[in-house]
Design a protein around this motif. Sequence first.
Motif, short mmCIF file in Angstrom:
data_model
loop_
_atom_site.label_atom_id
_atom_site.label_comp_id
_atom_site.label_asym_id
_atom_site.label_seq_id
_atom_site.Cartn_x
_atom_site.Cartn_y
_atom_site.Cartn_z
N SER A 179 9.68 2.96 11.04
CA SER A 179 8.62 2.53 10.12
C SER A 179 8.89 2.86 8.66
CB SER A 179 7.29 3.15 10.55
OG SER A 179 6.90 2.65 11.80
N GLY A 180 10.01 3.52 8.36
CA GLY A 180 10.32 3.76 6.96
C GLY A 180 10.77 5.18 6.70
N THR A 181 10.80 5.53 5.41
CA THR A 181 11.24 6.85 4.97
C THR A 181 10.24 7.41 3.96
OG1 THR A 181 12.56 6.11 3.08
CG2 THR A 181 13.62 6.12 5.25
N SER A 182 10.22 8.74 3.86
CA SER A 182 9.28 9.37 2.94
C SER A 182 9.81 10.73 2.51
CB SER A 182 7.91 9.54 3.61
OG SER A 182 7.04 10.28 2.79
N PHE A 183 9.35 11.20 1.35
CA PHE A 183 9.64 12.55 0.89
C PHE A 183 8.50 13.51 1.21
CE2 PHE A 183 12.72 10.35 -1.75
CZ PHE A 183 13.77 11.24 -1.81
N ALA A 184 7.49 13.07 1.95
CA ALA A 184 6.26 13.85 2.00
C ALA A 184 5.70 14.06 3.39
CB ALA A 184 5.20 13.18 1.13
N ASP A 185 6.55 14.16 4.41
CA ASP A 185 6.06 14.41 5.76
C ASP A 185 5.98 15.91 5.98
OD1 ASP A 185 5.45 14.53 8.40
OD2 ASP A 185 7.20 13.44 9.11
N LEU A 223 13.29 1.37 5.49
CA LEU A 223 14.61 1.96 5.69
C LEU A 223 15.68 1.13 5.00
CD1 LEU A 223 16.15 4.24 7.10
CD2 LEU A 223 16.28 2.80 9.15
N GLY A 224 15.51 -0.15 4.92
CA GLY A 224 16.45 -1.02 4.22
C GLY A 224 17.44 -1.67 5.17
N SER A 225 17.59 -2.98 5.04
CA SER A 225 18.53 -3.72 5.90
C SER A 225 19.94 -3.17 5.74
CB SER A 225 18.50 -5.21 5.55
OG SER A 225 17.26 -5.79 5.90
N GLY A 226 20.64 -3.07 6.86
CA GLY A 226 22.00 -2.56 6.85
C GLY A 226 22.11 -1.07 7.06
N ALA A 227 20.99 -0.35 7.04
CA ALA A 227 21.03 1.10 7.30
C ALA A 227 21.51 1.36 8.72
CB ALA A 227 19.65 1.71 7.09
#
Length: 286
Positions: A39-45, A106-110
């Motif tokens: 579902s994505g990335t974060s700096f705040a988990d 996360l961005g395509s290609g990751a």
Amino acid sequence: MKNQFIQLLILLIIFSTSCSKNESNTAVETEGNVSVKMSGTSFADEDTEPQLKLSNNKSLNNTQEVIVPLNSELSVLATLTPEPATSSNVLRASTGLKMATAPVSLGSGAKYAIAVYNATGNYVKDTGVLTYSTSGTNWNLSLPAGSYTFVAIAVANGQTFPSINFNQALANITFNVTGADTDILWKKLPVTVIANQTLAVDLILSHLFTQVQATLESTSANVVGNITAMTSSTISPNYGTASVKLADGLFTQGGSSTARNVTFSGTGLAWTSNAALIITEGTTVG
């Protein structure tokens, strides 16, 4: 007599078939389904970010200041201040000074991989290294009812995915990373599988390394004057390697510290650097 024998044989076949169906139904009913979505990335988990959890008992509310002399008449006061959760300031530090940010794709290609371990930490299965696509499908799997730990690792497109042997006890797994720009993303999530039910799991990965962006402000154009140029700017410490524990995301820095170059841009009284990733002392706050 022959007819009785045939009838008995038919009854035995029917009974045997019925038992097989019951056993098959019982086996299926003891499993549950899990659908995993990146579902994505974060700096705040704050619940799972390892460096932030490690730092919870530290004093992070105190402002840190240092005076840097530029010459005999002029000095710079550098201030490091913990940011409130709603701040939009650009300091994001894996050593404890983090800000709340909305998850980003996360961005395509990751490149990413997800591994599953049972309640005792033993290996169950993994995806292998996959390439992320925004139009990709979720990872769907069936597991016996019970408690599990899902761990995900990812790197951005163009970065090298680390070499990890997932097929062993979770507590024993470490892997090596070279350079902060690898920007390892990590997530661990406990999952409870219930028989005959489907569970949707959303994974939001956390950055393990520190991202820093600095702002230099002149207090007064009349006294100090406008900033006209910034040269030879660096950030340290910045170590060359890190050894990461998959089970908790904590890492130990390795190699020598080499200052990371940053470039400032701006006009007038305020100049801002580019965002730079660095590997800090992984088990301390600083």
